[in-house]
Design a protein around this motif. Structure first.
Motif, PDB file in Angstrom:
ATOM      1  N   ALA A   1      -2.633  -2.867  -6.292  1.00 62.74           N
ATOM      2  CA  ALA A   1      -2.150  -4.065  -6.989  1.00 62.74           C
ATOM      3  C   ALA A   1      -1.708  -5.116  -5.980  1.00 62.74           C
ATOM      4  N   GLY A   2      -1.011  -4.681  -4.949  1.00 60.67           N
ATOM      5  CA  GLY A   2      -0.568  -5.620  -3.916  1.00 60.67           C
ATOM      6  C   GLY A   2      -1.734  -6.292  -3.221  1.00 60.67           C
ATOM      7  N   GLU A   3      -2.759  -5.510  -2.931  1.00 67.30           N
ATOM      8  CA  GLU A   3      -3.933  -6.051  -2.245  1.00 67.30           C
ATOM      9  C   GLU A   3      -4.758  -6.963  -3.146  1.00 67.30           C
ATOM     10  N   ARG A   4      -4.991  -6.531  -4.366  1.00 71.36           N
ATOM     11  CA  ARG A   4      -5.926  -7.258  -5.224  1.00 71.36           C
ATOM     12  C   ARG A   4      -5.320  -8.485  -5.881  1.00 71.36           C
ATOM     13  N   PHE A   5      -4.072  -8.386  -6.359  1.00 68.95           N
ATOM     14  CA  PHE A   5      -3.516  -9.535  -7.073  1.00 68.95           C
ATOM     15  C   PHE A   5      -2.031  -9.748  -6.825  1.00 68.95           C
ATOM     16  N   GLY A   6      -1.532  -9.205  -5.734  1.00 65.89           N
ATOM     17  CA  GLY A   6      -0.117  -9.347  -5.411  1.00 65.89           C
ATOM     18  C   GLY A   6       0.337 -10.765  -5.156  1.00 65.89           C
ATOM     19  N   ALA A   7      -0.602 -11.649  -4.815  1.00 63.49           N
ATOM     20  CA  ALA A   7      -0.234 -13.034  -4.548  1.00 63.49           C
ATOM     21  C   ALA A   7       0.215 -13.771  -5.805  1.00 63.49           C
ATOM     22  N   PHE A   8      -0.173 -13.266  -6.977  1.00 60.54           N
ATOM     23  CA  PHE A   8       0.175 -13.991  -8.197  1.00 60.54           C
ATOM     24  C   PHE A   8       0.681 -13.105  -9.319  1.00 60.54           C
ATOM     25  N   PHE A   9       0.626 -11.788  -9.144  1.00 57.53           N
ATOM     26  CA  PHE A   9       1.127 -10.889 -10.192  1.00 57.53           C
ATOM     27  C   PHE A   9       1.688  -9.650  -9.518  1.00 57.53           C
ATOM     28  N   SER A  10       2.997  -9.548  -9.505  1.00 53.82           N
ATOM     29  CA  SER A  10       3.614  -8.415  -8.818  1.00 53.82           C
ATOM     30  C   SER A  10       3.730  -7.212  -9.750  1.00 53.82           C
ATOM     31  N   VAL A  11       3.481  -6.069  -9.186  1.00 55.03           N
ATOM     32  CA  VAL A  11       3.631  -4.802  -9.892  1.00 55.03           C
ATOM     33  C   VAL A  11       4.488  -3.914  -8.992  1.00 55.03           C
TER      34      VAL A  11
END
Length: 166
Positions: free
Chosen positions: A29-39
């Motif tokens: 999640a951090g790699e794929r979309f961490g820039a705009f959606f935190s998990v």
């Protein structure tokens, strides 16, 4: 689970790539979309049992140190596809930085300068990472998302430049 929340959908989307442990999902999640959606780790470990209970994921192989793999089920793929094709609704920005800037008048000039300097370094790094991600993007969707991350970092830097130092 009548309707997926965004975190559950994010995990199901990641599980489309294959089985993964909770830790692998957090990293992915951090790699794929961490820039705009935190998990967060706690969200992942709270969501996985709920997804399992609903039959959207199933347990896979037990890994080292009792790590547990999860696999998406046919019902999980269907639920994800339904979520993916439904209306997104409004975005909700939660920015600890912007919240601090709203109250920056309560800081001393030195504290405000420190806040701005730290935030500027963070967003400059995010911009650099987004530029690398844009170049490495595989496909038009990944590229568009990486370009959005660049624009978001640039907007944050512009916001920081507009804040008075004194």
């Amino acid at each position: 689970m009548s309707e997926l929340n965004a975190t559950a959908a994010a995990l199901l989307g990641l599980l489309h790539d294959g089985p993964a442990t909770g830790g692998q999902l957090v990293a992915g999640a951090g790699e794929r979309f961490g820039a705009f959606f935190s998990v967060t780790r706690s969200q992942v470990y709270r969501e996985l049992p709920a997804l399992s209970k609903e039959g959207l994921v199933r347990l896979g192989k037990q890994g080292p140190r009792s790590s547990q793999q999860y696999l998406i089920t046919a019902a999980g793929k269907k639920a994800f596809k339904t979520w993916l094709s439904s209306e997104a609704g409004p975005d909700h920005l939660r920015s600890p930085l912007i919240l601090r800037l709203v109250h920056a008048g309560s800081l001393t000039a030195k504290q405000r300068a420190s806040l701005l300097e730290s935030a500027r370094a963070n967003y400059t790094q995010q911009l650099d990472e987004a530029k690398v991600a844009t170049k490495a993007a595989d496909g038009p969707y990944a590229k568009a998302v990486a370009e959005f991350a660049q624009a978001q970092a640039k907007a944050a830097l512009k916001l920081l430049d507009s804040i008075p130092q004194s």
